[in-house]
Design a protein around this motif. Structure first.
Motif, PDB file in Angstrom:
ATOM      1  N   THR A  83      -1.818 -21.397  17.963  1.00 60.65           N
ATOM      2  CA  THR A  83      -1.440 -20.615  16.785  1.00 60.65           C
ATOM      3  C   THR A  83      -0.145 -21.120  16.151  1.00 60.65           C
ATOM      4  N   LEU A  84       0.620 -21.906  16.883  1.00 59.38           N
ATOM      5  CA  LEU A  84       1.881 -22.459  16.376  1.00 59.38           C
ATOM      6  C   LEU A  84       1.637 -23.857  15.817  1.00 59.38           C
ATOM      7  N   GLU A  85       2.213 -24.148  14.676  1.00 55.70           N
ATOM      8  CA  GLU A  85       2.010 -25.455  14.063  1.00 55.70           C
ATOM      9  C   GLU A  85       2.915 -26.497  14.701  1.00 55.70           C
ATOM     10  N   GLY A  86       2.354 -27.680  14.919  1.00 53.32           N
ATOM     11  CA  GLY A  86       3.130 -28.804  15.407  1.00 53.32           C
ATOM     12  C   GLY A  86       3.460 -28.765  16.889  1.00 53.32           C
ATOM     13  N   VAL A  87       2.808 -27.889  17.653  1.00 57.53           N
ATOM     14  CA  VAL A  87       3.075 -27.774  19.089  1.00 57.53           C
ATOM     15  C   VAL A  87       1.792 -28.113  19.841  1.00 57.53           C
ATOM     16  N   THR A  88       1.921 -28.993  20.840  1.00 58.74           N
ATOM     17  CA  THR A  88       0.776 -29.409  21.643  1.00 58.74           C
ATOM     18  C   THR A  88       1.101 -29.188  23.112  1.00 58.74           C
ATOM     19  N   VAL A  89       0.167 -28.595  23.847  1.00 56.15           N
ATOM     20  CA  VAL A  89       0.353 -28.361  25.279  1.00 56.15           C
ATOM     21  C   VAL A  89       0.061 -29.651  26.023  1.00 56.15           C
ATOM     22  N   VAL A  98       4.408 -17.136  37.998  1.00 56.16           N
ATOM     23  CA  VAL A  98       5.155 -17.986  37.065  1.00 56.16           C
ATOM     24  C   VAL A  98       4.207 -19.015  36.450  1.00 56.16           C
ATOM     25  N   VAL A  99       4.263 -19.122  35.128  1.00 59.82           N
ATOM     26  CA  VAL A  99       3.486 -20.143  34.417  1.00 59.82           C
ATOM     27  C   VAL A  99       4.486 -21.112  33.801  1.00 59.82           C
ATOM     28  N   ARG A 100       4.340 -22.378  34.162  1.00 58.23           N
ATOM     29  CA  ARG A 100       5.192 -23.413  33.576  1.00 58.23           C
ATOM     30  C   ARG A 100       4.359 -24.189  32.562  1.00 58.23           C
ATOM     31  N   VAL A 101       4.865 -24.239  31.338  1.00 60.76           N
ATOM     32  CA  VAL A 101       4.136 -24.884  30.254  1.00 60.76           C
ATOM     33  C   VAL A 101       5.012 -26.012  29.706  1.00 60.76           C
ATOM     34  N   ARG A 102       4.461 -27.217  29.696  1.00 58.42           N
ATOM     35  CA  ARG A 102       5.141 -28.355  29.076  1.00 58.42           C
ATOM     36  C   ARG A 102       4.469 -28.615  27.739  1.00 58.42           C
ATOM     37  N   VAL A 103       5.269 -28.714  26.705  1.00 61.72           N
ATOM     38  CA  VAL A 103       4.733 -28.916  25.368  1.00 61.72           C
ATOM     39  C   VAL A 103       5.471 -30.067  24.688  1.00 61.72           C
ATOM     40  N   THR A 104       4.800 -30.621  23.685  1.00 57.78           N
ATOM     41  CA  THR A 104       5.456 -31.571  22.786  1.00 57.78           C
ATOM     42  C   THR A 104       5.490 -30.938  21.406  1.00 57.78           C
ATOM     43  N   VAL A 105       6.531 -31.263  20.673  1.00 63.24           N
ATOM     44  CA  VAL A 105       6.724 -30.721  19.338  1.00 63.24           C
ATOM     45  C   VAL A 105       6.788 -31.886  18.367  1.00 63.24           C
ATOM     46  N   LYS A 110      17.063 -31.843  16.994  1.00 61.26           N
ATOM     47  CA  LYS A 110      18.306 -32.587  17.150  1.00 61.26           C
ATOM     48  C   LYS A 110      19.269 -31.946  18.140  1.00 61.26           C
ATOM     49  N   SER A 111      19.318 -30.635  18.190  1.00 61.31           N
ATOM     50  CA  SER A 111      20.306 -30.003  19.064  1.00 61.31           C
ATOM     51  C   SER A 111      19.619 -29.149  20.133  1.00 61.31           C
ATOM     52  N   ASN A 112      20.389 -28.823  21.151  1.00 63.48           N
ATOM     53  CA  ASN A 112      19.873 -27.953  22.210  1.00 63.48           C
ATOM     54  C   ASN A 112      19.589 -26.545  21.698  1.00 63.48           C
ATOM     55  N   ASP A 113      20.354 -26.109  20.719  1.00 62.60           N
ATOM     56  CA  ASP A 113      20.117 -24.778  20.144  1.00 62.60           C
ATOM     57  C   ASP A 113      18.752 -24.710  19.471  1.00 62.60           C
ATOM     58  N   TYR A 133       2.574 -12.583  33.404  1.00 62.36           N
ATOM     59  CA  TYR A 133       3.231 -13.753  33.979  1.00 62.36           C
ATOM     60  C   TYR A 133       4.653 -13.905  33.449  1.00 62.36           C
ATOM     61  N   ASN A 134       5.478 -14.561  34.245  1.00 63.14           N
ATOM     62  CA  ASN A 134       6.792 -15.016  33.789  1.00 63.14           C
ATOM     63  C   ASN A 134       6.582 -16.419  33.228  1.00 63.14           C
ATOM     64  N   ILE A 135       6.929 -16.621  31.996  1.00 59.20           N
ATOM     65  CA  ILE A 135       6.642 -17.884  31.304  1.00 59.20           C
ATOM     66  C   ILE A 135       7.888 -18.759  31.310  1.00 59.20           C
ATOM     67  N   ARG A 136       7.703 -20.027  31.645  1.00 56.77           N
ATOM     68  CA  ARG A 136       8.750 -21.039  31.560  1.00 56.77           C
ATOM     69  C   ARG A 136       8.226 -22.143  30.643  1.00 56.77           C
ATOM     70  N   VAL A 137       8.942 -22.434  29.561  1.00 54.25           N
ATOM     71  CA  VAL A 137       8.516 -23.447  28.600  1.00 54.25           C
ATOM     72  C   VAL A 137       9.505 -24.597  28.630  1.00 54.25           C
ATOM     73  N   LYS A 138       8.967 -25.797  28.692  1.00 56.24           N
ATOM     74  CA  LYS A 138       9.803 -26.988  28.642  1.00 56.24           C
ATOM     75  C   LYS A 138       9.260 -27.893  27.539  1.00 56.24           C
ATOM     76  N   ILE A 139      10.137 -28.260  26.611  1.00 51.96           N
ATOM     77  CA  ILE A 139       9.746 -29.164  25.532  1.00 51.96           C
ATOM     78  C   ILE A 139      10.078 -30.579  25.986  1.00 51.96           C
ATOM     79  N   VAL A 140       9.035 -31.401  26.051  1.00 54.55           N
ATOM     80  CA  VAL A 140       9.218 -32.796  26.474  1.00 54.55           C
ATOM     81  C   VAL A 140       9.082 -33.711  25.265  1.00 54.55           C
ATOM     82  N   ASP A 141       9.702 -34.865  25.360  1.00 54.31           N
ATOM     83  CA  ASP A 141       9.640 -35.827  24.241  1.00 54.31           C
ATOM     84  C   ASP A 141       8.435 -36.719  24.341  1.00 54.31           C
TER      85      ASP A 141
END
Length: 141
Positions: A83-89, A98-105, A110-113, A133-141
């Protein structure tokens, strides 16, 4: 020798008396038979149900492929992120609650914020789909 025979005789007598007198055991059998007979008569007044005793319990052994794995929950994660544009699991891992999800954007972060804000949006979308679930999201390059 005589003492051994006496002790064996006493042990045998004790064993036989313990096995022979079990009045409570016969009452239990009678009570169970009474219960079974009475519930059968109660069931006659209810509408007939099929003898196939399947329930809506998702953990039934005959539904292993569909529910025992985390396939449906994983699909919900993919649907929520779609449902989110430009995000791929990239990867979804489950560890207890706990669900850990790695995504690319696709956009350039540019910044951590900005990364934290984007991860928070992704986490919120997944949390709506899977609130238990407790969700943990990590954005990978």
């Amino acid at each position: 020798m005589r003492a051994a025979l006496v002790s064996v005789g006493l042990a045998a007598a004790t064993l036989l008396s313990a096995c022979a007198s079990n009045p409570q055991g016969t009452d239990e059998v009678r009570d169970v038979q009474f219960f079974a007979k009475n519930t059968d008569s109660l069931m006659e007044h209810e509408p007939k149900r099929s003898r196939n005793l399947q329930s809506d319990n998702p953990m039934q052994i005959n539904q292993v492929g569909e529910t025992w794995g985390l396939k449906k929950d994983k699909e919900k994660v993919f649907e929520a992120v779609d449902t989110l544009e430009g995000v791929t699991v990239r990867r979804v891992t489950f560890n207890k609650d706990v669900v850990r999800v790695r995504v690319t954007v696709e956009e350039d972060i540019k910044s951590n914020d900005e990364r934290m804000v984007k991860a928070k949006k992704i986490k919120t979308a997944i949390q709506r789909a899977l609130p238990r679930y407790n969700i943990r999201v990590k954005i990978v390059d």
